[in-house]
Design an enzyme around this catalytic site. Sequence first.
Site, PDB file in Angstrom:
ATOM      1  N   CYS A 258     263.095 121.918   9.621  1.00 42.49           N
ATOM      2  CA  CYS A 258     262.080 122.813  10.203  1.00 42.49           C
ATOM      3  C   CYS A 258     262.276 122.959  11.708  1.00 42.49           C
ATOM      4  O   CYS A 258     262.079 124.045  12.271  1.00 42.49           O
ATOM      5  CB  CYS A 258     260.679 122.276   9.931  1.00 42.49           C
ATOM      6  SG  CYS A 258     260.276 122.127   8.186  1.00 42.49           S
TER       7      CYS A 258
HETATM    8  C1  BEZ Z   1     262.964 119.106   6.942  1.00 43.31           C
HETATM    9  O1  BEZ Z   1     262.451 120.005   7.589  1.00 43.31           O
HETATM   10  O2  BEZ Z   1     263.931 118.489   7.347  1.00 43.31           O
HETATM   11  C2  BEZ Z   1     262.426 118.755   5.589  1.00 43.31           C
HETATM   12  C3  BEZ Z   1     261.066 118.873   5.338  1.00 43.31           C
HETATM   13  C4  BEZ Z   1     260.592 118.523   4.077  1.00 43.31           C
HETATM   14  C5  BEZ Z   1     261.457 118.086   3.096  1.00 43.31           C
HETATM   15  C6  BEZ Z   1     262.825 118.011   3.352  1.00 43.31           C
HETATM   16  C7  BEZ Z   1     263.317 118.357   4.610  1.00 43.31           C
END
Ligand code: BEZ
Length: 210
Positions: free
Chosen positions: A45
């Site tokens: 994210c």
């Molecule tokens: C991420 O943004 O890295 C992420 C968020 C939730 C689950 C897996 C990855």
Amino acid sequence: MGLRIGDIAPNFKIETTKGEIDFHEWSKGSWVFFFSHPADYTPVCTTEMGRTAQLSDEFAKRNVKSLGLSTDTVEEHNGWINDINETQNTNVGFPIVADKDKKVAGLYGMIHPGESETAAVRSVFIIDPNHKIRLTMTYPMAVGRNFTEILRVIDALQTGDQYGVACPADWQVGGDVIIPPSVSMEDAEKKFPQGFKTVKPYLRYTSVNK
Ligand code: BEZ
């Protein structure tokens, strides 16, 4: 039944990092790239938010406003934005919805319980200036979205609207476009005086400027 292409994007009022917004008021006259992400302070994210901010001139050129969303608070968003700006070498200037109660995530079908009961998946809604949903796309939590494709599909939608054409597979700005089969040969000759190539009666290519 979830939201579909052609539906009017439902309106909502909610707190964001830029204050409360009334979605339809805020987006009036603009295209919108509305996207959810699972959670603040997560790595994928962070890169997506950074990429959206880095592309702010590209979105502005296309009259597109970006709006992020996750089921976190404004305070959490604001703390995380400092990290995004620092690590992605950018400046997040677009609002991020604080959807702690999952009000908007529920309205837009961004919670996929098989993936998570509480966090949003990576949903994308491209919405036109008449608030109509023009594209939906859903990515899993562990895969970041392709922003080149997001800009490409906005270009394709805007080109289609401007010229009454469709865009072929892997189309890029400047590439040939397709005259829809609903346009008769006679009308195609009037509408596309620059000429067109007929490969089959239903497969006709022409060129336009974006
Ligand atoms: C991420 O943004 O890295 C992420 C968020 C939730 C689950 C897996 C990855």
